[in-house]
Write an enzyme that holds these catalytic residues in place. Structure first.
Site, PDB file in Angstrom:
ATOM      1  N   TYR A   1       0.849  -1.192   0.000  1.00  0.00           N
ATOM      2  CA  TYR A   1       0.000   0.000   0.000  1.00  0.00           C
ATOM      3  C   TYR A   1       0.884   1.241   0.000  1.00  0.00           C
ATOM      4  O   TYR A   1       1.778   1.378   0.839  1.00  0.00           O
ATOM      5  CB  TYR A   1      -0.916   0.024   1.229  1.00  0.00           C
ATOM      6  CG  TYR A   1      -1.941   1.135   1.168  1.00  0.00           C
ATOM      7  CD1 TYR A   1      -3.196   0.902   0.632  1.00  0.00           C
ATOM      8  CD2 TYR A   1      -1.634   2.411   1.620  1.00  0.00           C
ATOM      9  CE1 TYR A   1      -4.135   1.922   0.547  1.00  0.00           C
ATOM     10  CE2 TYR A   1      -2.562   3.442   1.538  1.00  0.00           C
ATOM     11  CZ  TYR A   1      -3.812   3.191   1.002  1.00  0.00           C
ATOM     12  OH  TYR A   1      -4.728   4.216   0.907  1.00  0.00           O
TER      13      TYR A   1
ATOM     14  N   SER B   1       5.657   9.333  12.995  1.00  0.00           N
ATOM     15  CA  SER B   1       7.118   9.281  12.979  1.00  0.00           C
ATOM     16  C   SER B   1       7.717   9.889  14.245  1.00  0.00           C
ATOM     17  O   SER B   1       7.095  10.712  14.920  1.00  0.00           O
ATOM     18  CB  SER B   1       7.644  10.015  11.753  1.00  0.00           C
ATOM     19  OG  SER B   1       9.028   9.816  11.606  1.00  0.00           O
TER      20      SER B   1
ATOM     21  N   HIS C   1       6.341  16.012   9.494  1.00  0.00           N
ATOM     22  CA  HIS C   1       5.579  14.868   8.990  1.00  0.00           C
ATOM     23  C   HIS C   1       4.113  14.953   9.376  1.00  0.00           C
ATOM     24  O   HIS C   1       3.212  14.706   8.573  1.00  0.00           O
ATOM     25  CB  HIS C   1       6.130  13.561   9.578  1.00  0.00           C
ATOM     26  CG  HIS C   1       7.164  12.899   8.731  1.00  0.00           C
ATOM     27  ND1 HIS C   1       6.909  12.443   7.473  1.00  0.00           N
ATOM     28  CD2 HIS C   1       8.454  12.592   8.988  1.00  0.00           C
ATOM     29  CE1 HIS C   1       8.002  11.886   6.967  1.00  0.00           C
ATOM     30  NE2 HIS C   1       8.949  11.970   7.871  1.00  0.00           N
TER      31      HIS C   1
ATOM     32  N   HIS D   1      13.782   6.465  15.048  1.00  0.00           N
ATOM     33  CA  HIS D   1      15.074   6.949  14.538  1.00  0.00           C
ATOM     34  C   HIS D   1      15.900   7.478  15.709  1.00  0.00           C
ATOM     35  O   HIS D   1      15.382   8.227  16.538  1.00  0.00           O
ATOM     36  CB  HIS D   1      14.893   8.093  13.538  1.00  0.00           C
ATOM     37  CG  HIS D   1      13.954   7.817  12.410  1.00  0.00           C
ATOM     38  ND1 HIS D   1      12.624   8.218  12.430  1.00  0.00           N
ATOM     39  CD2 HIS D   1      14.145   7.180  11.232  1.00  0.00           C
ATOM     40  CE1 HIS D   1      12.051   7.843  11.298  1.00  0.00           C
ATOM     41  NE2 HIS D   1      12.939   7.209  10.553  1.00  0.00           N
TER      42      HIS D   1
END
Length: 425
Positions: A121, A229, A254, A320
């Protein structure tokens, strides 16, 4: 940007996107409609949500050829180089099947087999995400998946973004459909007249896509339910405040629920970064989104020393993690929990998003404590291989039978013993 002591509450966790009762009811209704009415329902939902009436969901070769004419040659070159970096990294993850033979003739092993089919997707709407195509498709290709299906919501003209189609072609996708939302997930999971079902669905999406993936899990596999994120930066007084601020904002833009965190033993750096974030924030095109993210989920944590800062990062278990300290590589062994670890000031997080090679589909919301980035293993399955010799069964039958009877499973015991009885007749 708020500055807190590590002794205060530390968290990057946000509420899991479980959706409202109304949203879940909508998703369940869509899935049921796709299962019972197939293409007809898929077409109706595409017209309702994407405002386009499609005679065919398939992307044609002509559309892909047109897409190449709409993007710069330089972009195509960049996509090809990024794809090669991603492919090279993931090829190193491949593991062979294996067999071992014991002295008594027993053969034990593991057979690794690629999944037959995977659906990817790719989010649509106002943005285009060719990087998402590469990161989901290439590891599947490397794993040996034969059929890879891509779905993505069309615009009001019935088109997909040219950059997405170029990335799909470069990654080797041969089956692309212009469908999105929960209806696309249902079509991939259960099939329609136009779209054959797949074994696994990967790729990010909005709340309705996330809920649909959760609903179909079990009938098919999924990669994960990814949250917004997040980034954590571990830095000392040697790091540059402007570079840290830029990296924090790279995640904040984001989504309003994205999380950007600095952990440092330096109060002076913390204050400089807070000031720099405000300065750079004012210049961003997506400043309203980034500002909301920083206000609600951004923080600078000041630790007593570097050891406490490292332990704080491990508690956060971020998606991250950037390490911007003097002798940063020396800290790598101390970091236990992070989806991707970026070492040194030249390893800014966008390097991993687009180009370096490691996958950017990463565990979020603290789940890096127990899960990993999307990788080749996600597109393969393992089968155990057991070949018992007559001697091995003779040597171990009594132990196996006793174990079975201890669990109250007489037929299990008899299934072993009958073979020895037959051999002794």
């Amino acid at each position: 940007m708020k500055i807190l002591k590590v002794s205060e509450q530390i968290s990057i966790k946000r509420s899991i996107e479980s959706g409202t009762t109304e949203q879940l009811a909508i998703v369940k209704g869509i899935i049921q409609e796709i299962r019972t009415r197939g293409d007809k329902a898929l077409r109706e939902y595409t017209e309702k949500f994407d405002r386009v009436n499609l005679s065919s969901f398939s992307v044609t070769e002509g559309e892909i050829e047109t897409a190449y004419h709409k993007v710069d040659e330089g972009f195509v070159s960049i996509v090809r180089e990024a794809a090669e970096n991603i492919r090279s990294f993931h090829e190193k993850q491949l593991r062979p099947s294996w067999m071992t033979t014991e002295e008594n003739g027993t053969i034990l092993g593991q057979k690794i087999t690629a999944l037959d089919s995977v659906g990817v997707y790719v989010p649509g709407g106002t943005a285009a995400y060719p990087s998402s195509v590469l990161m989901n498709v290439i590891p599947a290709k490397v794993a040996g998946v034969k059929r890879i299906v891509m779905v993505s919501p069309p615009d009001s003209e019935g088109n997909l973004p040219p950059a997405v189609l170029v990335a799909a072609k470069e990654a080797g996708v041969e089956e692309i459909y212009k469908v999105g939302g929960a209806q696309a997930i249902a079509a991939l999971a259960y099939g329609t007249e136009s779209i054959a079902s797949v074994d696994k669905i990967t790729g990010p999406g909005n709340i309705f896509v996330a809920l649909a993936k959760r609903e179909v899990f079990g009938d098919v596999d999924i990669d994960m339910i990814a949250g917004p994120s997040e980034i954590a930066i571990l830095a000392d007084e040697k790091a540059r405040a402007d570079e840290i601020a830029a990296d924090l904002l790279s995640q904040a833009e984001h989504d309003t629920r994205a999380c950007s965190v600095l952990v440092t033993p330096s109060m002076s750096l913390a204050e400089e970064v807070a000031e720099e974030v405000e300065k750079q924030l004012a210049l961003l095109p997506r400043k309203e989104i980034a500002a909301r993210s920083i206000e609600d989920y951004g923080a600078i944590y000041v630790a007593a020393d570097l050891d406490e800062a490292v332990e704080t990062v491990n508690q956060l278990a971020p998606e991250h993690l950037e390490v911007m300290t003097e002798n940063a590589m020396e800290l790598l062994g101390k970091i236990r929990h992070a989806g991707a670890i970026f070492i040194g000031r030249y390893s800014s997080e966008p390097v991993g998003d687009y180009f370096a090679g490691p996958n950017h589909v990463l565990p979020t919301n603290g789940t890096a404590r127990f899960s990993s980035p999307l990788n080749v293993d996600d597109f393969q399955k393992k089968s155990s291989v057991i070949v018992y010799s007559k001697k091995a069964l003779t040597d171990n039958a009594a132990k196996i039978a006793e174990f079975a009877r201890m669990e109250g499973l007489e037929a299990h015991a008899r299934a072993v013993e009958i073979r020895l009885e037959n051999d002794n007749k």
